[in-house]
Write a protein that holds these residues in place. Sequence first.
Motif, PDB file in Angstrom:
ATOM      1  N   GLY A  38       0.673  -1.215  -0.012  1.00 44.03           N
ATOM      2  CA  GLY A  38       0.169   0.011  -0.007  1.00 44.03           C
ATOM      3  C   GLY A  38       0.889   1.314   0.031  1.00 44.03           C
ATOM      4  N   VAL A  39       0.356   2.431  -0.567  1.00 42.37           N
ATOM      5  CA  VAL A  39       0.867   3.478  -0.551  1.00 42.37           C
ATOM      6  C   VAL A  39       0.030   4.818  -0.188  1.00 42.37           C
ATOM      7  N   ALA A  40       0.368   5.968   0.161  1.00 43.44           N
ATOM      8  CA  ALA A  40      -0.142   6.979   0.613  1.00 43.44           C
ATOM      9  C   ALA A  40       0.747   8.164   0.833  1.00 43.44           C
ATOM     10  N   LYS A  41      -0.182   9.248   0.835  1.00 38.79           N
ATOM     11  CA  LYS A  41       0.613  10.758   1.127  1.00 38.79           C
ATOM     12  C   LYS A  41      -0.135  11.526   1.551  1.00 38.79           C
ATOM     13  N   ILE A  42       0.365  12.658   2.357  1.00 41.56           N
ATOM     14  CA  ILE A  42      -0.252  13.419   3.130  1.00 41.56           C
ATOM     15  C   ILE A  42       0.299  14.786   3.224  1.00 41.56           C
ATOM     16  N   ASP A  43      -0.440  15.882   3.147  1.00 47.61           N
ATOM     17  CA  ASP A  43       0.307  17.250   3.030  1.00 47.61           C
ATOM     18  C   ASP A  43       0.782  17.495   4.708  1.00 47.61           C
ATOM     19  N   ILE A  44       2.046  17.948   4.774  1.00 51.63           N
ATOM     20  CA  ILE A  44       2.339  18.445   6.273  1.00 51.63           C
ATOM     21  C   ILE A  44       3.027  19.923   6.427  1.00 51.63           C
ATOM     22  N   THR A  45       2.358  20.606   5.233  1.00 50.32           N
ATOM     23  CA  THR A  45       2.933  21.997   5.482  1.00 50.32           C
ATOM     24  C   THR A  45       2.421  22.795   6.463  1.00 50.32           C
ATOM     25  N   PRO A  46       3.333  23.472   7.346  1.00 48.87           N
ATOM     26  CA  PRO A  46       2.562  24.315   8.460  1.00 48.87           C
ATOM     27  C   PRO A  46       1.433  25.232   8.205  1.00 48.87           C
ATOM     28  N   GLU A  47       0.494  25.406   8.813  1.00 52.30           N
ATOM     29  CA  GLU A  47      -0.469  26.322   8.427  1.00 52.30           C
ATOM     30  C   GLU A  47      -0.558  27.615   8.990  1.00 52.30           C
TER      31      GLU A  47
END
Length: 470
Positions: A38-47
């Motif tokens: 399985g593969v996945a991604k997520i945004d972690i840019t500070p808000e």
Amino acid sequence: MSHASVGSIRRIVRLAAFALLASSCILSVPAAAPLQIGVAKIDITPERPVHLINQLTAQESEGVHQRLRATALAFKGGASDSASVLVVFDGIGVPPQNTAAVRKKLASLARPESVTICATHDHCAPHLTGLLPDIYGDPMPAEHQKRIDEYTLWLAGRLESVARAAIQDCRPRRLERATGKVGFGVNRRKVVNGRWTGWGDDPAGSVDHSLPLLAVRNPDGSLAAALVTYACHNTSIGGRDFDNRISGDWVGHAREAIEEQHPGALAIVTLGCGGDARPNKHGGIETARRFGGMIAAEVARLLGEKMTPVSSPPVCRSRTIQLSLGPTPAQKELERLRDSAPKARSRYAKAQAAIAARTLARIQSRLPPPLSLPYETQTWSFGDELTWCFLAGEVVVDYAHRIRRDFGPAAWPIAYANDLPCYIPSKRILSEGGYEADQSMAYYGLLQTLLPSTEDRIFAELNRQLTPGK
């Protein structure tokens, strides 16, 4: 009908019966469980604005060139029903408290030794709680530290989320591997007569230009993900070209370029043992984009050629060992360093003064200075087909060469894993001295250095994990 014809028919019948028997025997053998990936991604840019590693003054970030990301690659199957998951994120390093928190949250899905978190050593990303405590020399402003703490805690939740998403995405897919070459990394240590003399590109210095690639393919042959490793600091953006804006540096641009060339695929970029290597040119976004394009071009070339299949699920092992530290400076030297604080001008001098003050306070409280550093060593073995050696910290290139020498070309070293205790120098670099051997320790909160036994201690543990029973 002739005797010859009858004989022929009998031979055909016997052959058919033998084929049917052989076929039934083959079918009776339990089939190996399919490899679930399985593969996945997520945004972690500070808000909101937060202090970046490259920003060495009391100023928080001023915008975003490129959004930051965490990616994950998960495996199911094999002897255990639990998952194995690798998470990679844009950041300077992995806070050990985040590693512990993610492993605890995933305990029902994966064993601790089967969860690995790696950072891309991105200097254009936020500072993180607990890492490089004295990198700025001066204390961090309280409001800045508060936002760093908040981001670090939020990041741990995001890393857990992307790991869960990858595990949930597991489905039948196949693996292939290959190794290419990219040449923009250069050794940054100037050594004369066996001693470090300062910074500078050394074209004759030791480097690791290999580019290991792991391709994850869907049943129809399309590319689901590509994971690559390159042994070079993620610091093509720096100096006067750093404008205090967030980006993934060359790693982020390599991801973008790979995904543009292979729509629908996820790119994962990790760093190898390049603690003493840096890009051969520094500049702004265009420089980072050029180096990222070089990575993507080599990935495209490798994907177009015959690759080696990897059919075994990973077997994961991990253990935390202790790396011995040298002696603490004598009390008079500690007092001298502490008292030099008002006149200290450089970041290095300020860091030494702050550490000396803390060390003296510990001694007065009857707490001894640390005698060793805890160090996690972790391996994932895909049968005899592929091995990942995960090492914490800023590991120098000698480790990459020795890993391949000791464990073969299918052993891939990946650094900046699970923790960022300090630089991890080799015996050679410790004998030469210099930044990676001693000066950098102050930015990591230490006045001591690692001992020459460090390299052999780490390899003894790698050998224990990779050759069990021998």
